[in-house]
Structures are given as C-alpha cells and as structure tokens.
Scaffold this motif. Structure first.
Motif, PDB file in Angstrom:
ATOM      1  N   ASN A   1      49.819  75.391  -3.949  1.00 49.49           N
ATOM      2  CA  ASN A   1      49.460  74.778  -5.237  1.00 49.49           C
ATOM      3  C   ASN A   1      49.454  73.250  -5.210  1.00 49.49           C
ATOM      4  OD1 ASN A   1      49.340  77.413  -6.297  1.00 49.49           O
ATOM      5  ND2 ASN A   1      51.514  77.351  -6.800  1.00 49.49           N
ATOM      6  N   SER A   2      49.266  72.681  -4.033  1.00 50.76           N
ATOM      7  CA  SER A   2      49.227  71.215  -3.948  1.00 50.76           C
ATOM      8  C   SER A   2      47.795  70.713  -4.064  1.00 50.76           C
ATOM      9  CB  SER A   2      49.865  70.722  -2.645  1.00 50.76           C
ATOM     10  OG  SER A   2      49.145  71.184  -1.527  1.00 50.76           O
TER      11      SER A   2
ATOM     12  N   TRP B   1      44.731  70.896 -13.602  1.00 46.25           N
ATOM     13  CA  TRP B   1      44.929  69.457 -13.330  1.00 46.25           C
ATOM     14  C   TRP B   1      43.728  68.882 -12.586  1.00 46.25           C
ATOM     15  CZ3 TRP B   1      47.986  65.906 -15.291  1.00 46.25           C
ATOM     16  CH2 TRP B   1      49.183  66.288 -15.899  1.00 46.25           C
TER      17      TRP B   1
ATOM     18  N   LEU C   1      54.854  67.915 -12.561  1.00 47.64           N
ATOM     19  CA  LEU C   1      54.295  68.091 -11.220  1.00 47.64           C
ATOM     20  C   LEU C   1      55.327  67.548 -10.234  1.00 47.64           C
ATOM     21  CD1 LEU C   1      50.667  66.700 -11.758  1.00 47.64           C
ATOM     22  CD2 LEU C   1      51.297  69.101 -11.417  1.00 47.64           C
TER      23      LEU C   1
ATOM     24  N   GLU D   1      47.519  76.301 -12.848  1.00 47.97           N
ATOM     25  CA  GLU D   1      47.885  74.958 -13.327  1.00 47.97           C
ATOM     26  C   GLU D   1      47.278  73.882 -12.420  1.00 47.97           C
ATOM     27  OE1 GLU D   1      51.896  72.379 -14.163  1.00 47.97           O
ATOM     28  OE2 GLU D   1      52.036  74.559 -14.288  1.00 47.97           O
ATOM     29  N   ARG D   2      47.300  74.135 -11.118  1.00 49.88           N
ATOM     30  CA  ARG D   2      46.683  73.182 -10.182  1.00 49.88           C
ATOM     31  C   ARG D   2      45.208  73.004 -10.501  1.00 49.88           C
ATOM     32  NH1 ARG D   2      45.964  74.632  -3.946  1.00 49.88           N
ATOM     33  NH2 ARG D   2      44.662  76.208  -4.928  1.00 49.88           N
TER      34      ARG D   2
ATOM     35  N   ALA E   1      51.603  71.598  -8.285  1.00 50.77           N
ATOM     36  CA  ALA E   1      51.744  72.263  -9.580  1.00 50.77           C
ATOM     37  C   ALA E   1      52.573  73.534  -9.396  1.00 50.77           C
ATOM     38  CB  ALA E   1      50.367  72.601 -10.139  1.00 50.77           C
ATOM     39  N   ASP E   2      53.050  74.108 -10.496  1.00 49.15           N
ATOM     40  CA  ASP E   2      53.852  75.335 -10.423  1.00 49.15           C
ATOM     41  C   ASP E   2      53.028  76.556 -10.044  1.00 49.15           C
ATOM     42  OD1 ASP E   2      56.289  74.130 -11.004  1.00 49.15           O
ATOM     43  OD2 ASP E   2      56.132  74.514 -13.160  1.00 49.15           O
TER      44      ASP E   2
END
Length: 139
Positions: free
Chosen positions: A92-93, A116, A35, A112-113, A107-108
């Motif tokens: 994606n934050s 998490w 991250l 993925e975000r 995240a990428d």
C-alpha cells in the motif's frame, strides 16, 4: 483575516514550501488522513497526519493541526504520483515525485492508497487556457 494559502508561503526550496509559514484553512482541504512517510534523512517510517489542498500536501505530527506542518510539498512542482510497493518493499505504498526528492508514503489499505493517488493526481493537473478559434493576437 484569511489569506489564501498561496500567499502565506515563502519561496519553495527544492519543491518544498517553507513549512513553518504555512497555515491550512479548513475550506481548502481536499482530503486528510493518517499516512506513514519515510523521513528525509534517517529514512525511518513515521506516522503523520496528511492534509491535501489544491496546491499542497502537508504533513503534521497530530490530527487536526493546520499550522506549521513538518513538511509541505507544492503540487504544481510534482511530476508523478504512483504505487511504489516494489520500490519500498511495503504494501500500500506510493510515491510523490518532486524535482529534487521522491516522497514515499504508505496508506492503511489498497483502496485508501488509490484514493490518495487519485486525489493528489487531480490536484497536480495544471489548468490550461483554452483559446477560441476566432481569437486574434496583436503582433
């Protein structure tokens, strides 16, 4: 000799654990991956390897490191984890809120975000004690 992660930490400071004393054990890992995090004082964005356990989220400079994280957040002291694209201006934050600091992470991908956020949120949920209706208390 293996001690539980909880017992290897000094008292938390402002929602942060004393990271120099932490060793994460592989059996405790819930999720791990790269991250980008915003640094605490300079506010620069830095790529870090994050490891999530049932009690902490820890950041490391290199993949595979499990000792002496650059930061460690005690999850039971966190109040919120949610998307933060509007706060950061970055896609994606997300943010993890502790009593005296908000951690911004990127995240990428959106998937993925969300992974998490879901995993961190599940670890933040505190176990509750269920009492049977027949339980009696001594006064």
């Amino acid at each position: 000799l293996r001690q539980p992660l909880e017992n290897t930490l000094a008292a938390p400071t402002l929602g942060l654990a004393m990271s120099a004393e932490i060793t994460v054990h592989r059996d405790d890992i819930v999720k791990q991956g790269w991250l980008i995090k915003q640094s605490r004082f300079v506010k620069e964005w830095r790529k870090r390897w994050f490891v999530l356990t049932h009690q902490y989220i820890c950041s490391f400079k290199a993949q595979g490191e499990l000792r002496n994280p650059t930061e460690a957040i005690r999850l039971r002291e966190c109040s919120c984890v949610k998307a933060a694209d509007e706060d950061t201006g970055k896609t994606n934050s997300f943010r993890v809120e502790s009593p005296n600091r908000v951690f911004f992470l990127i995240a990428d991908t959106a998937a993925e975000r969300e992974e998490w956020i879901g995993n961190i949120g599940r670890q933040m949920v505190r176990p509750t004690v269920m009492l049977d209706d027949d339980t009696q208390f001594d006064d």
